[in-house]
Design an enzyme around this catalytic site. Sequence first.
Site, PDB file in Angstrom:
ATOM      1  N   HIS A   1      74.323 -81.393 -63.749  1.00  0.00           N
ATOM      2  CA  HIS A   1      74.608 -80.200 -64.551  1.00  0.00           C
ATOM      3  C   HIS A   1      73.405 -79.710 -65.349  1.00  0.00           C
ATOM      4  CE1 HIS A   1      78.579 -82.263 -64.113  1.00  0.00           C
ATOM      5  NE2 HIS A   1      78.964 -81.036 -63.858  1.00  0.00           N
TER       6      HIS A   1
ATOM      7  N   CYS B   1      76.248 -70.551 -56.909  1.00  0.00           N
ATOM      8  CA  CYS B   1      75.821 -71.419 -55.811  1.00  0.00           C
ATOM      9  C   CYS B   1      76.662 -71.156 -54.567  1.00  0.00           C
ATOM     10  CB  CYS B   1      75.949 -72.881 -56.232  1.00  0.00           C
ATOM     11  SG  CYS B   1      75.512 -74.047 -54.920  1.00  0.00           S
TER      12      CYS B   1
ATOM     13  N   GLU C   1      76.890 -77.605 -67.739  1.00  0.00           N
ATOM     14  CA  GLU C   1      75.884 -76.712 -67.162  1.00  0.00           C
ATOM     15  C   GLU C   1      75.624 -75.521 -68.074  1.00  0.00           C
ATOM     16  OE1 GLU C   1      75.400 -73.393 -63.696  1.00  0.00           O
ATOM     17  OE2 GLU C   1      76.634 -75.124 -63.173  1.00  0.00           O
TER      18      GLU C   1
ATOM     19  N   CYS D   1      78.659 -81.764 -52.696  1.00  0.00           N
ATOM     20  CA  CYS D   1      77.626 -80.776 -52.412  1.00  0.00           C
ATOM     21  C   CYS D   1      76.265 -81.470 -52.531  1.00  0.00           C
ATOM     22  CB  CYS D   1      77.717 -79.598 -53.379  1.00  0.00           C
ATOM     23  SG  CYS D   1      77.404 -80.050 -55.105  1.00  0.00           S
TER      24      CYS D   1
ATOM     25  N   SER E   1      85.084 -78.293 -62.862  1.00  0.00           N
ATOM     26  CA  SER E   1      85.205 -76.830 -62.920  1.00  0.00           C
ATOM     27  C   SER E   1      85.474 -76.241 -61.546  1.00  0.00           C
ATOM     28  CB  SER E   1      83.922 -76.236 -63.511  1.00  0.00           C
ATOM     29  OG  SER E   1      83.971 -74.825 -63.488  1.00  0.00           O
ATOM     30  N   ASN E   2      84.641 -76.623 -60.555  1.00  0.00           N
ATOM     31  CA  ASN E   2      84.849 -76.067 -59.216  1.00  0.00           C
ATOM     32  C   ASN E   2      86.119 -76.616 -58.590  1.00  0.00           C
ATOM     33  OD1 ASN E   2      84.161 -78.023 -56.761  1.00  0.00           O
ATOM     34  ND2 ASN E   2      82.792 -78.582 -58.430  1.00  0.00           N
TER      35      ASN E   2
END
Length: 295
Positions: A76, A199, A132, A13, A228-229
Amino acid sequence: MVTIEIDEQSGFCFGVVNAIRKAEDEVNRAPDLYCLGDIVHNTGEVQRLEQKGMTTIDYEQLYALPPGKRVLFRAHGEPPEVYLMAAEKGLKIIDATCPVVLKLQRFIREIYQAHKGEEWQIVIFGKPGHAEVNGLVGQTDGTAIVVPSIEQARKLDFMKPIELLSQTTMPLDTFGDLVDYIKNNIAQGVPFFYHDTICRSVALRIPGIRTFASQHSRIFFVAGRKSSNGHMLFTQCKAVNPQSYFLSDLSELTRDMLPESKDVNETIGICGATSSPRSQMEALETAIRKLLRMP
């Protein structure tokens, strides 16, 4: 005949691209660059940058650095006290905090300041201990309540006002369910405000990756174990295609994960997290072709 496709929507990203570009620029200038924590939750990418001269450190090692050393803060983000400590020690900060995270940090700080001294509960939908989330909690001087699930939301005091926000990489549908849960349980007349701070570069990948996973016989998902994602997106793949495999390293690929031969009529899909470089997906395709003896 087996065919292989790499998902065009998968890969870094903007926030990760920005952090890695800053790291590469700095190590090209001089190799003595320190990164506080893994720059991305992807072991291969961390190792690649370390081979260029970057050193990954933890907080204890940060405190021991002499003045003048360059320290990169990853995408983060970090709590305010870490910036303060680094400045007091005379360290040079290269701030690679994702702009989306940075905006959220400022927003949650404003909310905290607006309610300071009042009995408001600032609630963050996110994973406790995540880098984060730690940075977000730091904006509230450690007072925010982190809620990773609706079950954990039961610990909230529904007699007190609530401001709800979210870690940027959490799933949109679960956030909506959490909003509904709080609405249904908060005492009548008690204020409740919620802010969708997820996001879209992550959230909008969910429908695309579900479609991609449903179009293939089997899926290989590339991501770091701590991403995490990555775990969230892989769950979406698995939901529509039970024959989905999570790989954090090429060494985890085994022959029994693949079709019996290259002549079987199957399609293999390769995709990954926002912290997974396309080069790793391409390397996986090469490894699969080798195992299947494909050109």
